[in-house]
Motif scaffolding. Structure first.
Motif, PDB file in Angstrom:
ATOM      1  N   SER A  78       0.839  -1.202   0.000  1.00 31.31           N
ATOM      2  CA  SER A  78       0.000   0.000   0.000  1.00 31.31           C
ATOM      3  C   SER A  78       0.870   1.246   0.000  1.00 31.31           C
ATOM      4  CB  SER A  78      -0.885   0.039   1.252  1.00 31.31           C
ATOM      5  OG  SER A  78      -1.678  -1.111   1.359  1.00 31.31           O
ATOM      6  N   PHE A  79       0.507   2.216  -0.826  1.00 28.93           N
ATOM      7  CA  PHE A  79       1.161   3.526  -0.850  1.00 28.93           C
ATOM      8  C   PHE A  79       0.064   4.560  -0.591  1.00 28.93           C
ATOM      9  CE2 PHE A  79       5.330   2.296  -2.468  1.00 28.93           C
ATOM     10  CZ  PHE A  79       5.064   1.015  -2.927  1.00 28.93           C
ATOM     11  N   CYS A  80       0.188   5.294   0.507  1.00 27.58           N
ATOM     12  CA  CYS A  80      -0.921   6.115   0.992  1.00 27.58           C
ATOM     13  C   CYS A  80      -0.563   7.599   0.928  1.00 27.58           C
ATOM     14  CB  CYS A  80      -1.238   5.746   2.446  1.00 27.58           C
ATOM     15  SG  CYS A  80      -1.186   3.981   2.783  1.00 27.58           S
ATOM     16  N   THR A  81      -1.569   8.418   1.175  1.00 22.51           N
ATOM     17  CA  THR A  81      -1.305   9.848   1.289  1.00 22.51           C
ATOM     18  C   THR A  81      -1.269  10.250   2.758  1.00 22.51           C
ATOM     19  OG1 THR A  81      -3.611  10.526   1.386  1.00 22.51           O
ATOM     20  CG2 THR A  81      -2.614  10.312  -0.811  1.00 22.51           C
ATOM     21  N   SER A 129       3.324   6.869   3.739  1.00 19.07           N
ATOM     22  CA  SER A 129       2.254   7.821   3.470  1.00 19.07           C
ATOM     23  C   SER A 129       2.941   9.095   3.012  1.00 19.07           C
ATOM     24  CB  SER A 129       1.433   8.058   4.737  1.00 19.07           C
ATOM     25  OG  SER A 129       0.904   6.833   5.213  1.00 19.07           O
ATOM     26  N   TYR A 130       2.498   9.608   1.900  1.00 21.44           N
ATOM     27  CA  TYR A 130       3.224  10.660   1.196  1.00 21.44           C
ATOM     28  C   TYR A 130       2.424  11.946   1.243  1.00 21.44           C
ATOM     29  CZ  TYR A 130       6.057   6.750  -0.196  1.00 21.44           C
ATOM     30  OH  TYR A 130       6.881   5.652  -0.155  1.00 21.44           O
ATOM     31  N   ALA A 131       3.084  13.017   1.640  1.00 16.81           N
ATOM     32  CA  ALA A 131       2.376  14.260   1.915  1.00 16.81           C
ATOM     33  C   ALA A 131       2.586  15.302   0.832  1.00 16.81           C
ATOM     34  CB  ALA A 131       2.821  14.815   3.268  1.00 16.81           C
ATOM     35  N   CYS A 158      -2.042   2.192  -4.838  1.00 15.51           N
ATOM     36  CA  CYS A 158      -1.715   3.583  -4.535  1.00 15.51           C
ATOM     37  C   CYS A 158      -3.002   4.372  -4.332  1.00 15.51           C
ATOM     38  CB  CYS A 158      -0.919   4.142  -5.716  1.00 15.51           C
ATOM     39  SG  CYS A 158      -0.359   5.811  -5.463  1.00 15.51           S
ATOM     40  N   PHE A 159      -3.179   4.907  -3.141  1.00 14.65           N
ATOM     41  CA  PHE A 159      -4.390   5.671  -2.798  1.00 14.65           C
ATOM     42  C   PHE A 159      -4.105   7.168  -2.843  1.00 14.65           C
ATOM     43  CE2 PHE A 159      -4.376   1.622  -0.517  1.00 14.65           C
ATOM     44  CZ  PHE A 159      -5.585   1.080  -0.894  1.00 14.65           C
TER      45      PHE A 159
END
Lengths: 344, 326
Positions: A78-81, A129-131, A158-159
């Motif tokens: 999972s790749f999140c925000t 989690s990417y900002a 990727c969300f």
């Protein structure tokens, strides 16, 4: 967690004529309740000044996280925000680790070094989690490229929010993934607002993700993001496609956040009645009703809710008692040798 | 021993690492079938095939993001950004993603990758294809930054960069691609964080990087033969990690410091070196440290203009002579 033996006699939840089945439905419900309770607790703790910094809640968007996570295989990534508490919890990361990070305690997921916007738990497949809006779409492509190159069968998911669809990295990643036929799934949570501005006011098409899919040779997919069953089924199909080597999918999930963009936002910009209308389609509420329709006993459902509340209560107490991060981690892990030395 | 051009050394350095480790993969614009716009990657596609050497769309964010995702999950990617000026369109990865993921995740996330790029002036390409931007990267905690000046160093530092567990930005100088140098046979593996004294001397220390190394050496020859000034020239090679011991040791010997920088004046890497020397070796200095830089202007295209702004051997000679005589 409640098991199949608690089912009411003769219930539809026996799984007959249903592709999801009761065990999975109970898991989908529990996952949504965990997110709902943990996010609500995060909000309450913020009001008590115990959650510091910023936080972006997924209240109202639980079904997307639960549906995609429950359809994953072990090893999927999972790749999140920055609105990523939900996706992190949905992969099974303990509530106390998440709340501990939000409360900037030593027991937090990253011991307070990352904060709410950067939840990461690689052991659970949560690859960060990417900002920075859009940054992680290309990163998910790279993870999927690794799987393709090494012959691994995992899928990278990727969300991101609706606002991401207007940034360059979104379009670069979609094209890149489509051309390389990568096993990556792009999931747009369209909650109608980017931050404060309605996405419709700043986007040339009605569906900001799905209406761009054709540009990259992908199917146009818009689903009810408040229905965990719909999400789950769509996810399963997309994962199967990716695992079969048939390339990426772009899925737009229509949903709504019950709170503001971040803790600083009271969401006054929403038209009167909009929130109330969406709350009629509250994903947790409608899923609870569905379980009852499928014959799951009220006591089983209530059992899940009671169990989850206890988990969240216990996590809260653990975090309140936890010390702040120890100061010796300040300069660790800047470089791979564990330290921060930039000179001899 | 063989004589190789700097551009041939790039291909040999990458090939050495790809042959050693099947997890090393290479991607970028026009790098595969075309062999790179600077012809620095000729032959890699033929040798390692389309799965390991991949042409990408003109999507710098996708290139660096994909490199990062691959690195996080087990590969050792080498990504090319054709011109270092283009870092500006994908700087999120360089400034926010590669260098901070390990720290923010409390050590969970790894990012072992190399970004190689064509840096520097001399091709008359104008302000957006000629810059030296190594100082953009030097300032970011979590990155490593190298800039080789010879074919041998290209191969050795490429190997060190690929084998390093951290993200490494690898600056190749466009005006050095055609230069030649002796390169030993067999595997070459260098070490990051090591400066090289390329000319020992006793009267002053000149610290240079990439294209400026050969100009500093030429200036040192003139200063010796025409003015009797014996310069020590250091090729700094690696800005992060920075070999301050070699620099401070040299200053302790010569008592004078000059830096020759191609990046523009403000916040160039020489400023950091001067600051370190001022902090830690102030009483070793017999005179003020002097920075020789490109002025604080965008780079012009016309040869006659571009030649005026880059530090030249003549300007180094004049500056050193004037400073030592004053």
């Amino acid at each position: 967690m409640a098991r199949v033996s608690d089912r009411a006699p003769g219930a539809a939840g026996s799984g007959l004529n249903d592709d999801i089945g009761e065990d999975k439905r109970l898991a989908l419900y529990r996952s949504q309740v965990v997110i709902r309770e943990a996010e609500q607790r995060a909000f309450d703790l913020f009001l008590q000044n115990l959650v510091k910094g910023t936080s972006h809640l997924s209240l109202g968007q639980e079904a997307v996280a639960a549906g995609f996570a429950e359809a994953m295989q072990p090893g999927d990534l999972s790749f999140c925000t920055y609105r990523g508490h939900s996706h992190t919890l949905a992969r099974g990361v303990p509530v106390e680790k998440v709340l501990g990070e939000l409360m900037q305690r030593d027991n937090g997921l990253m011991r307070g070094k990352g904060g709410s916007m950067h939840l990461t738990s690689e052991e659970h497949g949560v690859m960060g989690s990417y900002a920075i809006i859009g940054a992680h779409l290309p990163i998910a492509c790279g993870s999927a490229w690794r799987a393709q190159y090494k012959g691994h069968k995992d899928v990278s998911v990727c969300f991101f929010g609706d606002g991401t669809t207007n940034i360059g990295a979104f379009h670069e990643a979609l094209n890149f993934a489509a051309v390389w036929k990568l096993p990556v799934i792009f999931v747009c949570e369209n909650n109608l607002y980017m931050e404060y501005t309605p996405i419709g006011e700043v986007t040339a098409v009605q569906h900001p993700a799905a209406d761009r899919a054709a540009s990259y040779g992908l199917e146009r997919i818009v689903i009810d993001g408040n229905d965990a069953d719909a999400v789950y089924r769509t996810a399963r199909t997309a994962y199967d496609k990716a695992r079969a080597g048939r390339g990426p999918s772009l899925i737009e999930c229509m949903t709504y956040r019950h709170s503001g963009h971040s803790r600083a936002d009271p969401a006054k910009y929403r038209p009167e009645g909009e929130l109330e209308k969406w709350k009629l389609r509250d994903p947790v509420k409608i899923y609870r009703e569905r379980l009852l329709q499928f014959g799951v006993a009220e006591k089983v459902i209530a059992g899940i809710e009671t169990e989850v509340r206890k988990v969240v209560d216990d996590a809260t107490e653990t975090c309140k008692a936890a010390p702040p991060p120890s100061l010796d981690i300040l300069t660790t892990d800047v470089y791979a040798d564990g330290g921060w030395a930039w000179r001899n | 021993m063989a004589e190789l051009t700097y551009r041939e050394a790039v291909a040999r350095g990458i090939a050495q690492e790809m042959a050693r480790d099947p997890d090393v993969v290479f991607l970028g614009e026009d790098v595969a079938k075309a062999g790179g716009v600077f012809k620095a990657t000729v032959g890699l596609y033929e040798q390692f095939g389309p799965l390991r050497v991949r042409d990408t769309p003109i999507s710098e964010q996708a290139i660096l993001g994909a490199a990062m995702g691959a690195a996080m999950t087990g590969l050792k990617p080498i990504a090319e950004i054709m011109f270092s000026d283009f870092f500006a369109v994908c700087f999120d990865y360089i400034a926010n993603e590669f260098p901070k993921s390990r720290y923010m995740s409390n050590g969970q996330t790894k990012c072992p990758l190399v970004v190689r790029t064509g840096n520097g002036a001399g091709s008359r390409f104008g302000a957006q294809h000629s810059q030296s931007v190594e100082n953009w990267c030097m300032m970011i905690p979590g990155l490593k930054v190298v800039a080789p000046s010879t074919p041998r160093d290209v191969i050795g530092l490429m190997a060190a960069a690929v084998r390093d567990p951290d993200p490494v930005i690898f600056f190749e100088h466009k005006s050095l691609y055609a230069t030649k140098g002796e390169v030993p046979d067999g595997e070459i593996v260098d070490r990051l964080g090591t400066a090289k004294i390329v000319r020992p001397g006793k009267d002053c220390t000149i610290i240079a990087l990439a294209l400026m190394v050969s100009r500093a050496l030429a200036a040192a020859e003139t200063l010796q033969s025409e003015h009797g000034i014996d310069c020590e020239v250091i090729d700094v090679r690696s800005l992060v990690p920075l070999d301050t011991q070699t620099i401070l040791g040299s200053v302790a010997k010569t008592h004078r410091l000059f830096t020759v920088e191609e990046n523009p004046r403000l916040c160039g890497w020489g400023a950091e070196i001067v600051s370190i020397v001022a902090d830690e070796a102030f009483y070793e200095l017999d005179g003020p440290p002097v920075r020789i830089t490109t002025p604080h202007i965008p780079l012009p295209a016309a040869d006659i203009l571009e030649d005026m702004v880059l530090p030249t051997a003549e300007r180094i000679v004049e500056t050193v002579k004037r400073s030592l005589e004053s």
